[in-house]
Design a protein around this motif. Structure first.
Motif, PDB file in Angstrom:
ATOM      1  N   ASP A   7       1.158 -13.794   3.687  1.00 36.81           N
ATOM      2  CA  ASP A   7       0.773 -12.395   3.829  1.00 36.81           C
ATOM      3  C   ASP A   7       0.091 -11.893   2.562  1.00 36.81           C
ATOM      4  O   ASP A   7       0.726 -11.317   1.677  1.00 36.81           O
ATOM      5  CB  ASP A   7       2.005 -11.552   4.160  1.00 36.81           C
ATOM      6  N   SER A   9      -1.805  -9.460   2.412  1.00 43.61           N
ATOM      7  CA  SER A   9      -1.889  -8.002   2.454  1.00 43.61           C
ATOM      8  C   SER A   9      -0.871  -7.351   1.533  1.00 43.61           C
ATOM      9  O   SER A   9      -1.039  -6.216   1.097  1.00 43.61           O
ATOM     10  CB  SER A   9      -1.687  -7.492   3.882  1.00 43.61           C
ATOM     11  N   ALA A  10       0.218  -8.072   1.218  1.00 47.60           N
ATOM     12  CA  ALA A  10       1.260  -7.523   0.360  1.00 47.60           C
ATOM     13  C   ALA A  10       0.872  -7.542  -1.113  1.00 47.60           C
ATOM     14  O   ALA A  10       1.516  -6.893  -1.936  1.00 47.60           O
ATOM     15  CB  ALA A  10       2.560  -8.302   0.560  1.00 47.60           C
ATOM     16  N   THR A 127      -1.579  -5.471   7.025  1.00 46.85           N
ATOM     17  CA  THR A 127      -0.210  -5.961   7.201  1.00 46.85           C
ATOM     18  C   THR A 127      -0.030  -6.588   8.582  1.00 46.85           C
ATOM     19  O   THR A 127      -0.232  -5.919   9.601  1.00 46.85           O
ATOM     20  CB  THR A 127       0.794  -4.814   7.027  1.00 46.85           C
TER      21      THR A 127
END
Length: 274
Positions: A7, A9-10, A127
């Protein structure tokens, strides 16, 4: 079998790193073939005047192409510098473009308003557990979600071995930042697989289709190093390591005559809102 998704996006530092090089990004990042934009429009059954949403619009490559065809485009972009370039480019071109500085997950957007959502090499920054739901909320019934990614194809490229050596020399510097794959081409293929799995499992979407378009660009030394400088992991690399890498990559291009041709694939996913 699809590997577990990483991920990115984090990682807000990487996600918002592009503003530091917004003008360079606009100058050096490759655009998308017209066939990609046309395929998205046809799949959605969109007509001029319909509302279209561009998620992670960057400096407006896709937004402006759609606005030029008469669509009412909202460009959602979390980075202020990138959004400012998109607004300026639209004004210079005399195109109407609504630019919303926000991430997609928290953007204030009307429900069921959009005929088409596009996202050019940006959907992986949204996310994972929120993106499909957010898209379904703002799409009209029968509307389409079309994320796509550019990725270079290095198999058979004569410069690939020299570039591999250059990256191996700074591998520990990338690892120290936990920045993921060294080669900017590594993630997009995985992004397509991850997103396809999400959409197949999401009851809000149907008719998932995968397509791809191949094309190529010729890069000079200056142009290719400019491109590398727009990738988030390269932007955040320590100055000394980035200089070593760029010197080695530049030398390899010089040894090949000062330029080289790179083949790209734009991989698309097209899904329909039930």
């Amino acid at each position: 079998m699809v590997a577990e998704q990483s991920d990115v996006s984090a990682d807000r530092e990487r996600r918002l790193s592009f503003g530091a090089v917004a003008e360079r990004y606009d100058r050096h990042r490759p655009r998308y073939p017209p066939e990609v934009i046309d395929a998205a429009i046809r799949y959605a059954g969109a007509r001029p005047g319909d509302r279209v949403l561009d998620v992670g619009a960057g400096t407006g490559f896709v937004s402006l192409a759609l606005a030029a065809q008469g669509f009412a485009v909202t460009a959602v972009e979390p980075d202020g510098e990138m959004a400012a370039v998109a607004s300026q480019r639209a004004a210079t071109a005399g195109l109407a473009l609504e630019v919303l500085r926000s991430d997609f997950e928290h953007a204030q957007l009307p429900e069921g308003a959009f005929a088409l959502i596009v996202s050019g090499t940006a959907w992986h920054w949204v996310t994972p557990e929120l993106r499909s739901r957010a898209a379904a909320r703002v799409l009209r019934t029968g509307g389409a979600l079309v994320p796509f990614w550019n990725r270079p194809l290095w198999d058979g490229n004569p410069l690939a071995p020299a570039f591999d050596v250059a990256y191996a020399a700074v591998a520990s510097d990338f690892a120290a930042r936990k920045s993921g794959p060294l080669n900017p081409s590594a993630q997009p293929l995985e992004n397509v697989a991850w997103t396809a799995r999400e959409l197949r499992e999401d009851a809000a979407f149907s008719d998932l289709t995968e397509r791809s378009v191949r094309w190529s660009l010729r890069y000079s030394r200056e142009q290719y190093l400019g491109l590398l400088g727009t990738h988030s992991d390269h932007i955040l690399l320590a100055d000394a390591a980035r200089q070593r890498l760029f010197t080695a990559v530049g030398a390899a291009i010089d040894a090949a005559g000062g330029s080289f041709e790179l083949t790209y694939e734009t991989a698309m996913l097209l899904a329909r809102r039930r």
